[in-house]
Design a protein around this motif. Structure first.
Motif, mmCIF file in Angstrom:
data_model
loop_
_atom_site.group_PDB
_atom_site.id
_atom_site.type_symbol
_atom_site.label_atom_id
_atom_site.label_comp_id
_atom_site.label_asym_id
_atom_site.label_seq_id
_atom_site.Cartn_x
_atom_site.Cartn_y
_atom_site.Cartn_z
ATOM 1 N N CYS A 210 1.147 -1.055 -0.270
ATOM 2 C CA CYS A 210 0.195 -0.297 0.226
ATOM 3 C C CYS A 210 0.860 0.999 0.107
ATOM 4 C CB CYS A 210 -1.109 -0.609 1.337
ATOM 5 S SG CYS A 210 -2.594 -1.118 0.913
ATOM 6 N N ALA A 211 1.776 1.123 0.926
ATOM 7 C CA ALA A 211 3.128 2.065 0.649
ATOM 8 C C ALA A 211 3.702 2.688 -0.745
ATOM 9 C CB ALA A 211 3.897 2.371 1.950
ATOM 10 N N LEU A 212 3.812 1.646 -1.596
ATOM 11 C CA LEU A 212 3.997 1.678 -2.777
ATOM 12 C C LEU A 212 2.665 2.016 -3.675
ATOM 13 C CD1 LEU A 212 6.765 -1.714 -3.324
ATOM 14 C CD2 LEU A 212 6.975 1.162 -1.911
ATOM 15 N N ALA A 213 1.277 1.865 -3.350
ATOM 16 C CA ALA A 213 0.624 2.362 -4.948
ATOM 17 C C ALA A 213 0.621 3.169 -4.614
ATOM 18 C CB ALA A 213 -0.503 2.001 -3.915
ATOM 19 N N GLU A 214 0.115 3.995 -6.526
ATOM 20 C CA GLU A 214 -0.541 5.067 -6.850
ATOM 21 C C GLU A 214 -1.198 5.307 -6.430
ATOM 22 O OE1 GLU A 214 -0.297 4.442 -10.922
ATOM 23 O OE2 GLU A 214 -2.482 3.864 -11.081
ATOM 24 N N ALA A 215 -2.803 4.981 -5.107
ATOM 25 C CA ALA A 215 -3.443 5.806 -5.169
ATOM 26 C C ALA A 215 -4.146 5.272 -3.226
ATOM 27 C CB ALA A 215 -4.614 5.317 -6.020
ATOM 28 N N GLY B 1 9.961 7.728 4.643
ATOM 29 C CA GLY B 1 8.878 8.667 3.569
ATOM 30 C C GLY B 1 7.562 8.426 3.432
ATOM 31 N N ALA B 2 6.876 7.847 3.896
ATOM 32 C CA ALA B 2 5.657 7.531 3.474
ATOM 33 C C ALA B 2 4.535 8.338 3.918
ATOM 34 C CB ALA B 2 5.096 6.058 3.801
ATOM 35 N N GLU B 3 3.746 8.281 3.871
ATOM 36 C CA GLU B 3 2.140 9.219 3.881
ATOM 37 C C GLU B 3 1.340 7.883 5.038
ATOM 38 O OE1 GLU B 3 1.299 12.163 2.281
ATOM 39 O OE2 GLU B 3 2.554 13.225 1.741
ATOM 40 N N VAL B 4 1.251 7.878 6.584
ATOM 41 C CA VAL B 4 0.606 6.467 6.788
ATOM 42 C C VAL B 4 -0.116 7.653 7.734
ATOM 43 C CG1 VAL B 4 0.283 3.835 7.559
ATOM 44 C CG2 VAL B 4 2.159 4.965 5.654
ATOM 45 N N THR B 5 -1.411 6.990 7.772
ATOM 46 C CA THR B 5 -2.619 7.611 9.282
ATOM 47 C C THR B 5 -2.618 6.410 9.799
ATOM 48 O OG1 THR B 5 -3.107 9.532 7.994
ATOM 49 C CG2 THR B 5 -3.842 8.975 10.001
ATOM 50 N N GLU B 6 -2.337 6.343 11.830
ATOM 51 C CA GLU B 6 -2.476 4.762 12.162
ATOM 52 C C GLU B 6 -4.323 6.029 13.153
ATOM 53 O OE1 GLU B 6 -1.068 3.061 16.428
ATOM 54 O OE2 GLU B 6 0.006 4.388 15.439
ATOM 55 N N PHE C 170 -3.426 5.189 4.007
ATOM 56 C CA PHE C 170 -2.013 5.542 2.923
ATOM 57 C C PHE C 170 -1.867 6.342 1.640
ATOM 58 C CE2 PHE C 170 -1.979 1.069 4.833
ATOM 59 C CZ PHE C 170 -0.640 0.863 4.991
ATOM 60 N N ARG C 171 -1.460 6.991 2.148
ATOM 61 C CA ARG C 171 -1.203 8.177 0.665
ATOM 62 C C ARG C 171 -0.322 8.190 0.286
ATOM 63 N NH1 ARG C 171 -5.608 11.545 -0.197
ATOM 64 N NH2 ARG C 171 -3.977 13.350 -0.600
ATOM 65 N N PRO C 172 -0.127 8.462 -1.493
ATOM 66 C CA PRO C 172 1.141 7.388 -2.104
ATOM 67 C C PRO C 172 2.286 8.710 -2.207
ATOM 68 C CG PRO C 172 -1.248 7.805 -3.774
ATOM 69 C CD PRO C 172 -1.666 8.257 -2.264
ATOM 70 N N ALA C 173 3.274 8.618 -1.837
ATOM 71 C CA ALA C 173 4.119 9.772 -1.574
ATOM 72 C C ALA C 173 5.296 8.414 -1.941
ATOM 73 C CB ALA C 173 4.331 9.671 -0.097
ATOM 74 N N PRO C 174 6.408 9.328 -1.942
ATOM 75 C CA PRO C 174 8.194 8.980 -2.674
ATOM 76 C C PRO C 174 8.941 8.414 -1.364
ATOM 77 C CG PRO C 174 8.057 11.433 -2.882
ATOM 78 C CD PRO C 174 6.423 11.241 -2.392
ATOM 79 N N LEU C 175 9.169 7.179 -1.627
ATOM 80 C CA LEU C 175 10.084 6.653 -0.205
ATOM 81 C C LEU C 175 11.505 6.484 -0.327
ATOM 82 C CD1 LEU C 175 8.381 3.167 0.020
ATOM 83 C CD2 LEU C 175 7.806 5.130 1.185
#
Length: 424
Positions: free
Chosen positions: A319-324, A353-358, A365-370
């Motif tokens: 999910c951290a690598l997905a485009e959506a 660098g991911a955008e993850v909300t717990e 998850f929101r797309p973000a470059p790692l």
């Protein structure tokens, strides 16, 4: 936090195209060992998984009087009179901490249980309370360490339990229940039981041993008293451990075949087929195995993983690598796994660098470059699986304590690195 010997995760510089064979299922192996130790004669667990968790189970059952020969690929089990006066090391194995006490209750004498420091935080109190209801004498505690005072028999009968923290509470009582004087009638009262496929696995294996199980009512499982027939088991590949390998195909846009994937199975890991399809992968099951072909871009998903929480770390990495955007839900119970996996995943993914909300019961998850960096595993093999997937497509990912993967997969680092060598 100490970071001994961080391991550089191998990087894939092109789509992979590989076939892999995986070790056997931990869940099947440890259930087979318990049933073999309670059976009416010798049996063999063929292609048993040799890992820390399964060796701890064999050691625990040996301490209680069984004779388990783990010297080869096929483990011979000879039941013996159950005895106390022993100590059980649970390590980090939830199946040992939860499956063995109901067996130890049939022994005469004290049996002491302890494990790795983190195991003292994992939930077991509901099952210990259930054992007390069934007539078992135990220390007045709801955590490790504890001592069980066996009398050689268990009355059994009806018990109400809240198994919302772990399906293993139910499986533990069912596995030993046939040897109780009245059998066992387990009723769940609470939020939905997680990981239901694992209970279905337990019921299916009990029936293979000739045990009468009634699971016709929701949230109720009844095991009749009787003999546990000796049966040989052939252990399937561990489908949950297939997660990082199939995810490697998904992440790199490549192709991986996991050999000997069963056509029918009770393993929850089979849900990977549906999950990866939803993320845009091609998924094909043949007699040779399961083949996953990754897409050009991973799709975001909204998934309820309540029944397959053990897959959450691998799915979270994808999910951290997905485009959506993605959302994983229904997994509040994985806070009580080897570590609080929701907090650990959010912390470590965001650090790269991911955008993850717990959330209370999941992650968004929101797309973000790692970017590269150190990924802590918290002595959790599934966290290491998530880390190596990210490292396969991100420069400079270092995995702290990758050796924790030995819990369910012997020499995982060597096996994983070999994939990249084979891929050229």
């Amino acid at each position: 936090m100490t970071t001994p010997d961080p391991w550089p995760a191998p990087r894939a510089h092109a789509p992979v195209d590989l076939a892999v064979s995986l070790p056997g299922s931990k869940s099947l192996t440890n259930r087979a060992l318990v049933l073999a130790a309670l059976a009416d004669g010798p049996s063999v667990v063929r292609r048993a998984l040799r890992s820390r968790d399964t060796l701890l189970m064999a050691g625990a059952l040996n301490a209680l009087g069984a004779a388990i020969d783990v010297s080869g690929d096929d483990w011979a089990v000879t039941p013996g009179p159950l005895r106390g006066g022993s100590q059980v090391d649970c390590g980090l194995a939830g199946t040992v901490m939860r499956f063995v006490p109901p067996v130890a209750a049939l022994a005469e004498g004290d049996v002491a249980f302890d494990g790795d420091p983190h195991m003292r935080n994992r939930p077991v109190g509901a099952m210990l309370a259930a054992l007390r209801t069934l007539g078992v004498r135990l220390d007045d505690t709801d955590r490790l360490p504890f001592t069980l005072h066996g009398t050689g028999s268990v009355a059994g009968g009806e018990v109400v339990i809240d198994a919302s923290a772990s399906s293993q509470f139910v499986s533990a009582l069912l596995l030993a229940g046939a040897r109780y004087e009245k059998g066992v009638d387990v009723r769940h009262d609470g939020k939905p039981v997680p990981s239901q496929p694992h209970i279905e696995m337990t019921v299916a294996m009990l029936r293979q041993h000739g045990v009468e199980v009634d699971d016709s009512d929701a949230n109720r499982w009844s095991v009749a008293p009787g003999t546990v027939r000796a049966v040989d088991h052939l252990i399937e590949p561990d489908l949950s451990n297939a997660g990082p390998f199939l995810a490697l195909a998904a992440a790199t846009g490549g192709r991986i075949t996991v050999r000997d994937w069963p056509q029918r199975t009770t393993q929850g890991g089979d849900a990977l087929r549906e999950i990866l399809t939803a993320m845009g992968c091609g998924v094909t099951l043949t007699e040779d195995g399961l083949t996953v072909t990754g897409p050009e871009r991973l799709q975001g998903v909204d998934l309820d993983l309540h029944d397959v929480g053990e897959l959450a770390p691998v799915v979270a990495a994808l999910c951290a690598l997905a485009e959506a955007p993605s959302h994983l839900r229904g997994i509040a119970h994985i806070r009580g796994h080897e570590t609080d996996r929701l907090t650990a995943l959010a912390t470590e993914l965001n650090a790269l660098g991911a955008e993850v909300t717990e959330h209370d019961d999941g992650l968004s998850f929101r797309p973000a470059p790692l970017r590269g960096g150190l990924f802590h595993t918290y002595a959790d093999h599934r966290m290491a699986h998530a880390a190596v997937i990210l490292g396969a497509v991100t420069d400079g990912v270092l995995v702290e304590n990758v050796a924790t993967t030995g819990k369910t997969f012997p020499d995982f680092p060597g096996h994983w690195s070999g994939l990249f060598t084979a891929a050229g």
